[in-house]
Write a protein that holds these residues in place. Structure first.
Motif: not given
Length: 199
Positions: A95-103
């Motif tokens: 699992c890879a998680i990106l919490i409030e990062t792409i923005e």
């Protein structure tokens, strides 16, 4: 200290990790480790890697991990680097998680992120959350502003779902999108989540 809305984001991501049965987790843009320290004590998780471009944030995270004082069940590694770089060290996770990062990424670089995460790293599950621009008026954010000065964009739900569907379709993932972190009948949640599952 995290806000109630951020706690909701973290709880939603943690629940996805539990439900997908991940034993290895990659936290991309881990920052000070709000999610990572919570997952480090989850019995099912054996290994975690946190990646961030900010060395100061990683130092704060190291201190937080030390304060767990052996209660963590996962082996944890921290990597100073960009989440769009990829490489063998961040490939093959459950699992890879990106919490409030792409923005925080320039929109014209999102295609690089997509290739790195979905094609290069190829985790079985990818979890992405990002602010829901429709909710901004409820937070007192003026129409011409973003929630954070480092944000490069903030999307409404329709725009985020278009991007997520495209990324899923191009890379062989199933997709589920939902509102998180509060809910308003017209504006949705403060954040929005996309869960991608490899087919």
């Amino acid at each position: 200290m995290t806000t109630w809305l951020h706690e909701q984001r973290l709880a939603e991501a943690r629940e996805v990790v539990r439900q997908c049965g991940a034993r290895t987790v990659l936290d991309l843009g881990c920052g000070d480790g709000d999610l990572l320290v919570r997952l480090a004590v989850e019995p099912q998780i054996e290994r975690m890697v946190g990646v961030d471009v900010c060395e100061e944030s990683l130092e704060r995270l190291r201190a937080r991990l030390e304060a767990l004082d052996g209660t963590e069940t996962a082996d944890v590694e921290l990597v100073h680097g960009s989440m769009i770089e990829g490489g063998a060290a961040v490939a093959g996770f459950d699992c890879a998680i990106l919490i409030e990062t792409i923005e925080h990424i320039d929109p014209d670089r999102l295609s690089v992120l997509e290739r790195t995460v979905f094609a290069g790293m190829r985790p079985a599950t990818v979890v992405i959350t990002t602010p829901n621009a429709e909710f901004n008026p409820l937070l007192g954010v003026p129409p011409h502003r973003f929630r954070h000065p480092d944000h490069r964009f903030e999307w409404d739900r329709a725009r985020f779902q278009r991007w997520a569907r495209g990324a899923a379709g191009r890379n062989g993932y199933q997709l589920v999108c939902r509102d998180i972190a509060g809910y308003h009948p017209a504006f949705g949640g403060a954040s929005q989540m996309a869960v991608f599952t490899a087919t």
